[in-house]
Design an enzyme around this catalytic site. Structure first.
Site, mmCIF file in Angstrom:
data_model
loop_
_atom_site.group_PDB
_atom_site.id
_atom_site.type_symbol
_atom_site.label_atom_id
_atom_site.label_comp_id
_atom_site.label_asym_id
_atom_site.label_seq_id
_atom_site.Cartn_x
_atom_site.Cartn_y
_atom_site.Cartn_z
ATOM 1 C CD GLU A 1 -22.912 28.205 -10.211
ATOM 2 O OE1 GLU A 1 -24.054 27.672 -10.826
ATOM 3 O OE2 GLU A 1 -21.832 28.166 -11.053
ATOM 4 C CD GLU B 1 -22.673 23.314 -12.485
ATOM 5 O OE1 GLU B 1 -23.104 23.064 -13.706
ATOM 6 O OE2 GLU B 1 -23.241 23.807 -11.413
ATOM 7 C CG ASP C 1 -25.498 29.916 -18.572
ATOM 8 O OD1 ASP C 1 -24.438 29.987 -18.097
ATOM 9 O OD2 ASP C 1 -26.587 30.299 -17.897
ATOM 10 C CE1 TYR D 1 -28.794 27.856 -9.858
ATOM 11 C CE2 TYR D 1 -27.193 26.120 -10.239
ATOM 12 C CZ TYR D 1 -27.542 27.554 -10.219
ATOM 13 O OH TYR D 1 -26.672 28.306 -10.388
HETATM 14 C C1 BDP Z 1 -24.873 26.252 -13.176
HETATM 15 C C2 BDP Z 1 -23.522 26.718 -13.859
HETATM 16 C C3 BDP Z 1 -23.791 28.306 -14.294
HETATM 17 C C4 BDP Z 1 -24.997 28.430 -14.916
HETATM 18 C C5 BDP Z 1 -26.080 27.994 -13.695
HETATM 19 C C6 BDP Z 1 -27.543 28.254 -14.519
HETATM 20 O O1 BDP Z 1 -22.513 26.407 -13.171
HETATM 21 O O2 BDP Z 1 -22.603 28.543 -15.013
HETATM 22 O O3 BDP Z 1 -25.025 29.653 -15.325
HETATM 23 O O4 BDP Z 1 -26.144 26.632 -13.765
HETATM 24 O O5 BDP Z 1 -28.086 27.563 -15.030
HETATM 25 O O6 BDP Z 1 -24.730 24.757 -13.323
HETATM 26 O O7 BDP Z 1 -28.235 29.397 -14.267
#
Ligand code: BDP
Length: 642
Positions: free
Chosen positions: A554, A453, A211, A517
């Protein structure tokens, strides 16, 4: 295909390879199908990639400034000999800078663009060896000086240099021309989807499988470097601790198979430490013992100055000084030990990203970011998703920030065709070698991240992964881990996985790095359920990976600055702050979790899509111009109270 025993197996890097980018870069260019140049073979040898600190014997001139610039959408430049005749219709561009946000017609331009500048050699440099050094050109650079082809480099984010001694005119202007090409290709790292092959695309415009916006151009300074004819080409420092004694081992290489005496001095402590070494056929080794050492750590980021001098004090053949920190880093059971003591990482994944300049080096922003990290009580960051500028590492050494240094291994999908995977492997192996060689002397770097990833099949398909995809990835990473460990025996290595990732890949790491996430892409909008899902996930990680330490690299949620709601809803600052706090509370209960890095430090530019409001990823706890969101204040109170 990638075979652990086969030709793609990690090779030992010879000394010659270790100091030069050109041969390596040229073979990577061929591997990844870069356009070969009509300008024949490179004529000049590679130059040392040591960061060109100035000294009594060395000088540097920064060629940053306004250069001439021209897009070449029809690829006419080479046939038209622009490298010799000059650019036919140039406009001005600042170097360093990405070209995309400067000119409306260049925003989504991912072809070749030409850069040109002129310089005069300093008359004081007569008789010295002169090199031209690029901090980063994204993605494929070809370079000419005075119409003569110097060579090429494939892959952004890492430096390359050419020796131009004798070719650069003394007393007349020199014309330096660079063609930079950034095609978004499936067989590169990071890789972009091939629209014709129906590959997974994350964003619509431009079409990438990741992204962050694929900014391009000359992103870091271009330097002219003068050194004596006989000069230090490479220096490798490793440090150890034994009680209150520090140990510093230095290996160094000298051009021209030089032999003679060297003196090494460590200053900054209460008393200087000096040793001598005999250099034989261009190779030298020295060991220094530092009594009452001040070990480098986030609490006391103390740096010594190490000077390596060739020849006598009064008339040195060459002299090079770098700052070093004396510290150890190790993994023991579920702990990461810095100087023998467990550390907990508080920090972020970041990006090199800013309005107008794009991904170009921005020293004011770098300093501001590190000040804000300290304000939050953070102690670390990850160079997601590519190597950052050398200046960022130097500054992290000074600020005492621990760094997870990442390769550009992003968007690796193992259901892609074997030849594509092979080409990516070659490029990634090259980048890894260049990264470790560049950054291994920084005390701040505590962990190498090989990739972000990697996945066995695209996210968007419900089809099962193709047979063999996990095994192909396993071999790919077995080779890459072996390569990293052979190049640096002193640091742990990991790869960053998403929501678990194949255990056969992730488990090869010394540390388990997990992106997660819950509450955003999974169990969206349900904070309570997200906490339950996270608890299950982190418990399962332990079961899967034994007692290895885990870092959550993350997690987070997008928040549009100024948007609020009660109860907290997705896209509000309240929801983002609550998700981040939920992760913190759940993860802190598990002692094998040794770090949390919310995603991301600041909002950053992306492509355009229905997923990204205003072409921004807004998971930053700061806005793109560094205004704190609610989550920043929340983190500050959580982090500063632990
Ligand atoms: C993760 C990626 C990261 C993205 C993030 C997102 O590692 O680069 O910016 O998702 O979607 O999976 O915010």
């Amino acid at each position: 295909m990638i075979d652990e025993q086969g030709p793609a197996r990690p090779r030992a890097v010879t000394r010659r390879q270790a100091v030069g980018a050109l041969g390596l870069a040229a073979s990577a260019a061929a591997a990844a199908g870069a356009a070969t140049t009509a300008a024949a073979q490179p004529t000049r040898g590679p130059a040392s990639l040591l960061y060109p600190h100035e000294s009594r014997t060395r000088a540097t001139r920064d060629l940053s400034g306004l250069w001439s610039f021209q897009l070449d959408p029809k690829n006419e430049g080479e046939a038209g000999r622009w490298f010799e005749r000059g650019l036919p219709a140039p406009r001005k561009i600042p170097v360093p800078c990405s070209w995309n946000d400067l000119f409306d017609d260049a925003l989504n331009y991912f072809g070749t663009a030409w850069y040109e500048t002129e310089f005069h050699l300093d008359p004081a440099w007569r008789g010295r060896r002169v090199a031209v050094r690029f901090g980063s050109a994204v993605y494929h650079a070809r370079v000419w000086l005075n119409g003569v082809y110097l060579g090429e480099h494939l892959g952004g984010h890492l430096p390359f240099a050419f020796d131009v001694t004798g070719l650069a005119h003394d007393g007349a202007p020199n014309r330096l021309v660079v063609a930079v090409e950034n095609e978004l290709r499936v067989d590169r790292v990071p890789s972009s989807p091939d629209p014709k092959a129906g590959h997974f695309a994350f964003l619509e415009e431009p079409n990438t499988a990741y992204d962050f916006f694929p900014y391009c151009g000359l992103h870091r300074p271009v330097l002219l470097c003068a050194a004596p004819d006989t000069h230090l080409q490479d220096v490798t420092v490793t440090t150890g601790l034994s009680g209150n004694r520090g140990e510093v081992a230095v290996e160094f290489q000298v051009s021209g198979a030089w032999s003679g005496p060297a003196t090494l001095t460590l200053t900054g402590g209460p008393k200087p430490v000096t040793v001598t070494a005999a250099v034989k056929a261009g190779a030298g080794v020295a060991r220094m013992v530092v009594p009452d050492v001040r070990a480098w750590s986030p609490d006391d980021p103390f740096l010594y100055r190490l000077t390596v001098r060739l020849g006598p004090e009064g008339a040195p053949v060459d002299e090079y000084t770098l700052k070093i920190g004396v510290r150890t880093i190790a993994v023991r059971g579920s702990e990461i030990l810095l100087n023998g003591k467990p550390v907990f990482l508080k920090g972020f994944g970041k990006h090199e990203d800013g309005a107008i300049r794009g991904k170009a080096l921005d020293l004011p922003m770098l300093v501001r970011d590190f000040e804000l990290l300290k304000w939050l009580g953070a102690n670390s960051f990850r160079t997601s998703h590519y190597p950052y500028a050398e200046e960022a590492l130097m500054l992290a050494d000074e600020y005492g920030l621990m760094v997870i240094a990442e390769t550009p291994g992003v968007s690796l999908i193992f259901s892609d065709p074997p030849e594509v995977i092979e080409a990516r492997y070659k490029q990634l192996e090259m980048a890894l070698g260049e990264l470790i060689r560049r950054d291994r002397n920084h005390p701040c770097v505590i962990l190498w991240s090989l990739a972000n990833e990697p996945i066995a099949k695209p996210f968007h398909t419900a089809d099962p992964e193709p047979p063999g995809a996990v095994e192909t990835g396993r071999k790919f990473f077995a080779n890459l881990f072996a390569r990293a460990r052979s190049l640096d025996r002193t640091r742990p290595v990991a790869l960053v996985s998403v929501q678990g990732g194949p255990a056969e890949w992730v488990g090869q790491g010394d540390v388990i790095c997990q992106n997660s996430y819950n509450g955003w892409y999974a169990v969206s909008g349900r904070l309570g359920d997200a906490a339950v899902a996270l608890e299950q996930e982190v418990t399962a990680l332990r079961a899967r990976h034994g007692d290895k330490p885990v870092i959550y690299t993350e997690f987070g949620a997008d928040a549009v600055a100024g948007m609020h709601s009660q109860p907290p809803a997705m896209w509000t600052e309240d929801y983002q702050a609550d998700i981040i706090e939920t992760y913190w509370q759940v993860l802190r209960k598990h002692p094998y979790v040794v770090g949390t890095h919310p995603w991301a430090f600041a909002d950053f530019r992306t492509g355009q899509s229905t997923m990204r409001v205003g072409a921004l990823n807004q998971k930053g706890v700061f806005t793109r111009d560094r205004r704190p969101k609610l989550a920043a204040h929340r983190l500050r109170s959580l982090w500063r109270s632990t």
